[in-house]
Design an enzyme around this catalytic site. Structure first.
Site, mmCIF file in Angstrom:
data_model
loop_
_atom_site.group_PDB
_atom_site.id
_atom_site.type_symbol
_atom_site.label_atom_id
_atom_site.label_comp_id
_atom_site.label_asym_id
_atom_site.label_seq_id
_atom_site.Cartn_x
_atom_site.Cartn_y
_atom_site.Cartn_z
ATOM 1 N N SER A 163 -2.066 1.630 3.587
ATOM 2 C CA SER A 163 -1.250 1.055 2.522
ATOM 3 C C SER A 163 -1.751 -0.341 2.148
ATOM 4 C CB SER A 163 0.220 1.058 2.966
ATOM 5 O OG SER A 163 1.041 0.763 1.890
ATOM 6 N N ASP A 209 2.420 10.892 -2.461
ATOM 7 C CA ASP A 209 2.696 9.476 -2.174
ATOM 8 C C ASP A 209 3.387 8.841 -3.381
ATOM 9 O OD1 ASP A 209 2.564 6.722 -1.698
ATOM 10 O OD2 ASP A 209 0.595 6.847 -0.733
ATOM 11 N N HIS A 240 3.457 8.898 1.537
ATOM 12 C CA HIS A 240 2.777 7.636 1.836
ATOM 13 C C HIS A 240 2.613 7.436 3.341
ATOM 14 C CE1 HIS A 240 1.323 3.658 0.985
ATOM 15 N NE2 HIS A 240 2.259 3.089 1.747
HETATM 16 C C1 LIG Z 1 4.286 1.106 6.289
HETATM 17 C C2 LIG Z 1 4.327 0.375 4.990
HETATM 18 C C3 LIG Z 1 3.194 0.773 4.165
HETATM 19 C C4 LIG Z 1 3.106 -0.107 2.945
HETATM 20 O O1 LIG Z 1 2.348 -1.047 2.862
HETATM 21 O O2 LIG Z 1 4.041 0.221 1.985
HETATM 22 C C5 LIG Z 1 4.265 -0.554 0.880
HETATM 23 C C6 LIG Z 1 3.264 -0.911 0.014
HETATM 24 C C7 LIG Z 1 3.587 -1.691 -1.082
HETATM 25 C C8 LIG Z 1 4.870 -2.088 -1.287
HETATM 26 N N1 LIG Z 1 5.201 -2.907 -2.382
HETATM 27 O O3 LIG Z 1 4.350 -3.255 -3.191
HETATM 28 O O4 LIG Z 1 6.370 -3.305 -2.504
HETATM 29 C C9 LIG Z 1 5.855 -1.706 -0.411
HETATM 30 C C10 LIG Z 1 5.557 -0.918 0.668
#
Ligand SMILES: CCCC(=O)Oc1ccc([N+](=O)[O-])cc1
Length: 292
Positions: A163, A209, A240
């Site tokens: 992520s 995702d 995701h």
């Molecule tokens: C385990 C979390 C994985 C992750 O990074 O999820 C996200 C990615 C981007 C956002 N956001 O931009 O708000 C949130 C969660």
């Protein structure tokens, strides 16, 4: 010194062979690459829960490092085969290394030193996560207090992450083209173009995702890369969070990619080109085959 004269019998044999147009130049056995480690790969070995190497782990306190938040190192215990390549892995936004920790022993058991990092803050953004991945690699190869440092080849390093950690993986690879491989997993980044990337990159995305949809993250990232080898694996119906529990197609492709580009081990080409076919867990696979 006089050259040893050819025996009559040898001369006769040579003459006969030449006449027949069939002088066979003895081809030496296929030379193994200098970093090949472990037995010849099979699909069964890549999909098993562990590779051929026994592993151990050690934790790294945040107080003993700078530039990242500590973490856990996993390494093969075998010291008879020379140094191993290393990979630093970052978790995603609000997550800790524990969310991906199955990857540590899994990759180490195939012959890699793995550092799963904690980030300075669980809210760090991709650019910061990229810097932290690089700080972790620097720690592995430079910190004299690290007793397993001599097991690591400082010239064979890779990055990966989930992520925002996958977004950080792209940032790290962009900042340090000398890396050997990058594996962004369900990567999230506001920057959609990685045309400057020179690090062989395997992107793994999840079809379902909704946090980093492949249509606005993994796919444009993959499409923007043109200067290096790349592969794109999309997992059928995966959310995701697919890397947060043991995921065999991810592990299989990730090990093959690291073996091929960190270890220069061409025995793994067969798993990259043509690579997995669509069906079952695999929604799609794209690559730049043939590998050069
Ligand atoms: C385990 C979390 C994985 C992750 O990074 O999820 C996200 C990615 C981007 C956002 N956001 O931009 O708000 C949130 C969660």
């Amino acid at each position: 010194m006089q050259p040893t004269p050819l025996s009559r019998l040898t001369k006769l044999a040579l003459a006969l062979a030449l006449t027949a147009g069939s002088v066979a130049v003895a081809s030496p056995a296929q030379a193994a690459g200098p970093y090949e480690r472990g037995p010849n790969p099979t699909n069964a070995a890549l999909t098993a829960s562990r590779g051929p190497f026994a592993t151990a782990s050690t934790s790294v306190s945040s107080f003993s490092v700078s530039g990242f938040g500590g973490g856990t190192i996993y390494y093969p215990t075998d010291t008879s085969q020379g140094a191993f390549g290393a990979v630093a892995i970052s978790p995603g936004y609000t997550a800790t290394w524990s969310s991906l920790s199955w990857l540590g022993p899994r990759l180490a058991s195939h012959g890699f030193v793995v550092i799963g990092i904690e980030t300075n803050s669980i809210y760090d953004q991709p650019a910061s996560r990229g810097n932290q991945l690089l700080a972790a690699l620097d720690y592995l190869v430079e910190d004299s207090s690290l007793t397993i440092r001599n097991r690591i080849d400082p010239n064979r390093l890779a990055v990966a992450g989930h992520s925002m950690g996958g977004g950080g993986t792209l940032e790290a690879a962009s900042d340090r083209p000398s890396l050997q491989a990058a594996v962004p997993i369900a990567p999230w980044n506001l920057d959609k173009s990685w045309s400057e990337l020179r690090v062989p990159t395997l992107i793994v995305g999840g079809e379902s995702d909704s946090i980093a949809p492949v249509s606005s993250h993994s796919e444009p990232f993959y499409n923007s890369i043109s200067l290096t080898e790349k592969s794109y694996l999309e997992l059928n119906n995966a959310s995701h969070f697919f890397p947060q529990s043991t995921n065999t197609p991810l592990a299989r492709q990730m090990v093959a990619w690291l073996k091929r580009f960190v270890d220069d081990d061409t025995r793994y080409d067969q798993f990259i080109c043509p690579g997995p076919s669509r069906g079952g867990d695999i929604e799609e696979y794209r690559n730049t085959c043939p590998l050069s």
